[in-house]
Scaffold this motif. Structure first.
Motif, PDB file in Angstrom:
ATOM      1  N   ASN A  76     -20.194  22.687   5.045  1.00 59.71           N
ATOM      2  CA  ASN A  76     -20.265  22.339   6.468  1.00 59.71           C
ATOM      3  C   ASN A  76     -18.954  22.635   7.170  1.00 59.71           C
ATOM      4  O   ASN A  76     -18.941  23.071   8.322  1.00 59.71           O
ATOM      5  CB  ASN A  76     -20.614  20.855   6.634  1.00 59.71           C
ATOM      6  CG  ASN A  76     -22.087  20.607   6.408  1.00 59.71           C
ATOM      7  OD1 ASN A  76     -22.900  21.497   6.637  1.00 59.71           O
ATOM      8  ND2 ASN A  76     -22.424  19.425   5.939  1.00 59.71           N
ATOM      9  N   MET A  77     -17.838  22.396   6.480  1.00 57.62           N
ATOM     10  CA  MET A  77     -16.546  22.695   7.081  1.00 57.62           C
ATOM     11  C   MET A  77     -16.409  24.197   7.326  1.00 57.62           C
ATOM     12  O   MET A  77     -15.870  24.631   8.346  1.00 57.62           O
ATOM     13  CB  MET A  77     -15.392  22.227   6.186  1.00 57.62           C
ATOM     14  CG  MET A  77     -15.279  20.733   6.019  1.00 57.62           C
ATOM     15  SD  MET A  77     -15.320  19.807   7.557  1.00 57.62           S
ATOM     16  CE  MET A  77     -13.823  20.337   8.341  1.00 57.62           C
TER      17      MET A  77
ATOM     18  N   VAL B  45     -18.299  17.857  -3.935  1.00 60.89           N
ATOM     19  CA  VAL B  45     -18.108  18.008  -2.487  1.00 60.89           C
ATOM     20  C   VAL B  45     -18.421  19.408  -1.969  1.00 60.89           C
ATOM     21  O   VAL B  45     -18.194  19.681  -0.791  1.00 60.89           O
ATOM     22  CB  VAL B  45     -16.673  17.609  -2.066  1.00 60.89           C
ATOM     23  CG1 VAL B  45     -16.436  16.135  -2.329  1.00 60.89           C
ATOM     24  CG2 VAL B  45     -15.635  18.471  -2.749  1.00 60.89           C
ATOM     25  N   VAL B  46     -18.956  20.269  -2.821  1.00 55.44           N
ATOM     26  CA  VAL B  46     -19.246  21.629  -2.349  1.00 55.44           C
ATOM     27  C   VAL B  46     -20.140  21.633  -1.102  1.00 55.44           C
ATOM     28  O   VAL B  46     -19.836  22.325  -0.126  1.00 55.44           O
ATOM     29  CB  VAL B  46     -19.836  22.493  -3.489  1.00 55.44           C
ATOM     30  CG1 VAL B  46     -20.517  23.724  -2.932  1.00 55.44           C
ATOM     31  CG2 VAL B  46     -18.730  22.897  -4.437  1.00 55.44           C
ATOM     32  N   PRO B  47     -21.228  20.854  -1.075  1.00 56.95           N
ATOM     33  CA  PRO B  47     -22.057  20.900   0.135  1.00 56.95           C
ATOM     34  C   PRO B  47     -21.293  20.465   1.386  1.00 56.95           C
ATOM     35  O   PRO B  47     -21.422  21.102   2.450  1.00 56.95           O
ATOM     36  CB  PRO B  47     -23.198  19.922  -0.166  1.00 56.95           C
ATOM     37  CG  PRO B  47     -23.227  19.827  -1.639  1.00 56.95           C
ATOM     38  CD  PRO B  47     -21.814  19.978  -2.103  1.00 56.95           C
ATOM     39  N   SER B  48     -20.482  19.406   1.286  1.00 60.27           N
ATOM     40  CA  SER B  48     -19.729  18.966   2.470  1.00 60.27           C
ATOM     41  C   SER B  48     -18.743  20.034   2.897  1.00 60.27           C
ATOM     42  O   SER B  48     -18.527  20.266   4.095  1.00 60.27           O
ATOM     43  CB  SER B  48     -18.966  17.680   2.181  1.00 60.27           C
ATOM     44  OG  SER B  48     -19.741  16.821   1.417  1.00 60.27           O
ATOM     45  N   GLN B  49     -18.133  20.697   1.920  1.00 67.04           N
ATOM     46  CA  GLN B  49     -17.175  21.747   2.277  1.00 67.04           C
ATOM     47  C   GLN B  49     -17.876  22.933   2.935  1.00 67.04           C
ATOM     48  O   GLN B  49     -17.284  23.609   3.779  1.00 67.04           O
ATOM     49  CB  GLN B  49     -16.385  22.228   1.053  1.00 67.04           C
ATOM     50  CG  GLN B  49     -15.612  21.128   0.333  1.00 67.04           C
ATOM     51  CD  GLN B  49     -14.443  20.570   1.124  1.00 67.04           C
ATOM     52  OE1 GLN B  49     -14.466  20.545   2.338  1.00 67.04           O
ATOM     53  NE2 GLN B  49     -13.426  20.089   0.427  1.00 67.04           N
TER      54      GLN B  49
ATOM     55  N   THR C 179     -26.007  27.557   6.841  1.00 67.55           N
ATOM     56  CA  THR C 179     -26.489  26.174   6.900  1.00 67.55           C
ATOM     57  C   THR C 179     -27.603  25.946   5.896  1.00 67.55           C
ATOM     58  O   THR C 179     -27.634  24.931   5.201  1.00 67.55           O
ATOM     59  CB  THR C 179     -27.021  25.857   8.315  1.00 67.55           C
ATOM     60  OG1 THR C 179     -26.167  26.450   9.258  1.00 67.55           O
ATOM     61  CG2 THR C 179     -27.093  24.375   8.540  1.00 67.55           C
ATOM     62  N   ARG C 180     -28.530  26.912   5.842  1.00 68.30           N
ATOM     63  CA  ARG C 180     -29.639  26.790   4.873  1.00 68.30           C
ATOM     64  C   ARG C 180     -29.080  26.701   3.449  1.00 68.30           C
ATOM     65  O   ARG C 180     -29.540  25.924   2.631  1.00 68.30           O
ATOM     66  CB  ARG C 180     -30.586  27.988   4.980  1.00 68.30           C
ATOM     67  CG  ARG C 180     -31.445  28.046   6.178  1.00 68.30           C
ATOM     68  CD  ARG C 180     -32.520  26.950   6.214  1.00 68.30           C
ATOM     69  NE  ARG C 180     -32.466  26.299   7.490  1.00 68.30           N
ATOM     70  CZ  ARG C 180     -32.066  25.061   7.693  1.00 68.30           C
ATOM     71  NH1 ARG C 180     -31.740  24.292   6.669  1.00 68.30           N
ATOM     72  NH2 ARG C 180     -32.010  24.563   8.894  1.00 68.30           N
TER      73      ARG C 180
END
Lengths: 271, 277
Positions: free
Chosen positions: B210-211, B204-208, B262-263
């Motif tokens: 975004n948070m 879940v690192v990428p989703s986090q 974001t990148r």
């Protein structure tokens, strides 16, 4: 009550006669022909507008608006009220009002973007303190030590930064209600408002608070003269200024001020 | 994959290279047309001059930018202490939602209600309620500071979201992993700590990320309860100068931070997708 009623009758009679007799300097220059559209805040605050209902003509700004409209040849029925935020008033492009009246201080920076009428009120700034700081002396030295707050969109911010220069960081809020909440929560000791607003808040809104002092209204760095805001280059400006100047000259403006704004003489000057 | 000499390119490869070149040229041309149209057409609009004066005013930007940068430090500060608290609380809530022991059922209910409530309430309302409400109970200074309670409001809201993401991460680890760990003699706790969580968190690192980006912007909501961070500072300039350019200045500063972030999140996401294939 009866006195009010008679006053209203008299003024409406006056309005109709003026509508016919007055020069039509505003003809064809308003947003809607034959109507004068005036904007106020949302909500509009006491004592500028009573009960958030400018249509009643009660409250200082509402009363000035109707007096001025009649001077310009608009009967009360032809005054249309709209609501805007500060941002809507200064955004580029067409406006939805002829005049915007919500205690706008006239500043040279703002004059670049919008037009102001001649001032209809000079408001000294006043210091409102919460329960914990009512014993503060109204001197610059003592004021510096307080924890300050203000409404972020007002000229109180530059007054605080340039004149008071408090020792701890100033906290800024979106509107009067939020400043009240912060004073009540003891997050700030003091806040800077125009004097009528400060007196109202202290008397009605914030228990235990007190207006401890005012800055003299004629101090050179005090920008607080309220003007009606218009779109840059509005053709109505001369007409508005004529009406306001006449209201001031005939003593009508002073009478409205005496009726709606509290006696402000009891507040000591800050040294 | 077989290696092939450049000289011995097949007809198919030559054809594909040609197609690639063509699509690249078309993409470049269409982008150029769009950009040119924007540059030429927008200033032709009748209100452009006024819009430019109100939103893209060089003098106002120069005047306000240093103080905006200064105010941005407040954002960074609040962000810096909120983010770790959110990660920790979020993980704890996620674990609480996943407890299986019947005695701990109340904990599970609490975690469920917590995520439901704080995800459902607008952040700004939580900020107001906690930022003014709790100090209003009569806390002495400095414990009634809007910085503290504003941050608490952010932590409460964001940890609810983060907990849900962690939970989805935990769910994404196949249950056979847990069974295998238990059959090796690990306790429930050890299985969670040493087997499931390391994989779940990685997933879940990428989703986090975004948070984190969202949090970075929402720190500005604290301006409603007093702290003069970049958004409020821009608002002060806007009011004094009757000009919206300071907001554009604030946006530039935000973008300077969020675009790289974001990148990086995109990069992590792409990397993860590649690894899973």
């Amino acid at each position: 009550m009866i006195k009010r009623f008679v006053f209203a009758l008299l003024s409406s009679a006056l309005v109709t006669s003026v509508a016919h007799a007055g020069g039509h300097c505003a003809a064809g220059k308003t947003l809607t022909d034959g109507k004068l559209t005036i904007a106020t805040g949302n909500p509009a605050y006491y004592p500028w507008v009573m009960d958030d209902a400018p249509e009643s003509g009660k409250g200082f700004e509402a009363a000035v608006a109707y007096a001025m409209a009649s001077e310009m040849g608009f009967p009360a029925a032809d005054v249309v009220w709209v609501r805007t935020s500060f941002d809507e008033a200064i955004q580029p492009g067409a406006k939805n009002f002829d005049l915007n009246m919500q205690q706008y201080s006239i500043t040279p920076e703002r004059e670049i973007v919008v037009d102001f009428s001649v001032p209809y009120y000079s408001a000294p700034m006043a210091v409102l303190v919460g329960k914990g700081a009512v014993d503060t002396a109204p001197t610059m030295a003592d004021l510096k030590g307080l924890k300050w707050g203000a409404v972020g969109s007002t000229t109180a911010v530059s007054k605080l930064e340039n004149v008071v220069k408090p020792e701890s960081a100033i906290l800024l809020y979106a509107d009067n209600a939020d400043v009240n909440a912060a004073i009540s929560a003891n997050q700030i000791d003091a806040a800077l408002f125009d004097l009528p607003t400060a007196l109202f808040l202290s008397a009605v809104m914030i228990e235990g608070s007190k207006v401890i002092g005012q800055f003299s209204a004629d101090a050179s760095d005090n920008p607080d003269q309220f003007g009606m805001l218009m779109e840059d280059g509005n053709a109505l400006k001369d007409c508005v200024n004529q009406a306001l100047t006449k209201l001031a000259a005939t003593g009508r403006l002073a009478a409205i001020e005496a009726e709606w704004l509290q006696d402000t003489t009891g507040v000591p000057l800050i040294k | 994959m077989r290696k092939r000499q450049a000289a011995s390119a097949t007809r198919r490869e030559i054809y594909e290279a040609e197609r690639r070149r063509r699509s690249l040229a078309v993409a470049a041309a269409s982008t150029a047309v769009v950009v040119l149209a924007l540059i030429v057409l927008v200033p032709l609009a009748p209100g452009w001059e006024k819009v430019q004066k109100s939103f893209f005013n060089g003098a106002v930007l120069a005047k306000s930018f240093p103080r905006l940068l200064d105010a941005f430090k407040v954002n960074v500060m609040i962000f810096a202490w909120s983010a770790p608290s959110i990660a920790i609380l979020g993980l704890l809530i996620a674990l609480a939602r996943g407890v299986r022991a019947p005695t701990l059922f109340p904990l599970r209910i609490f975690a469920t209600i917590y995520t439901d409530v704080f995800r459902g309430v607008p952040v700004i309302l939580t900020v107001y309620l906690i930022g003014f409400g709790i100090p209003g109970l009569g806390l002495p200074r400095p414990w009634n500071s809007p910085y503290i309670w504003g941050s608490v409001a952010l932590v409460l809201t964001y940890s609810a979201y983060v907990a849900e993401i962690f939970r989805s991460g935990i769910d994404s680890v196949h249950h056979s992993q847990r069974s295998a760990a238990l059959s090796l003699g690990l306790s429930e706790g050890q299985a969670m700590r040493d087997v499931i969580l390391p994989q779940a968190v990685r997933n879940v690192v990428p989703s986090q990320m975004n948070m984190l980006i969202a949090l970075q912007k929402d720190v500005s909501l604290l301006s409603f309860i007093g702290p003069v961070e970049i958004f409020r500072q821009a608002g002060v300039f806007k009011s004094l100068l009757a000009n919206f350019t300071p907001y554009v200045g604030a946006a530039i500063i935000f973008l300077a931070v969020t675009i790289p972030a974001t990148r990086y999140a995109d990069y992590l996401m792409a990397k993860q997708t590649r690894e899973r294939r």
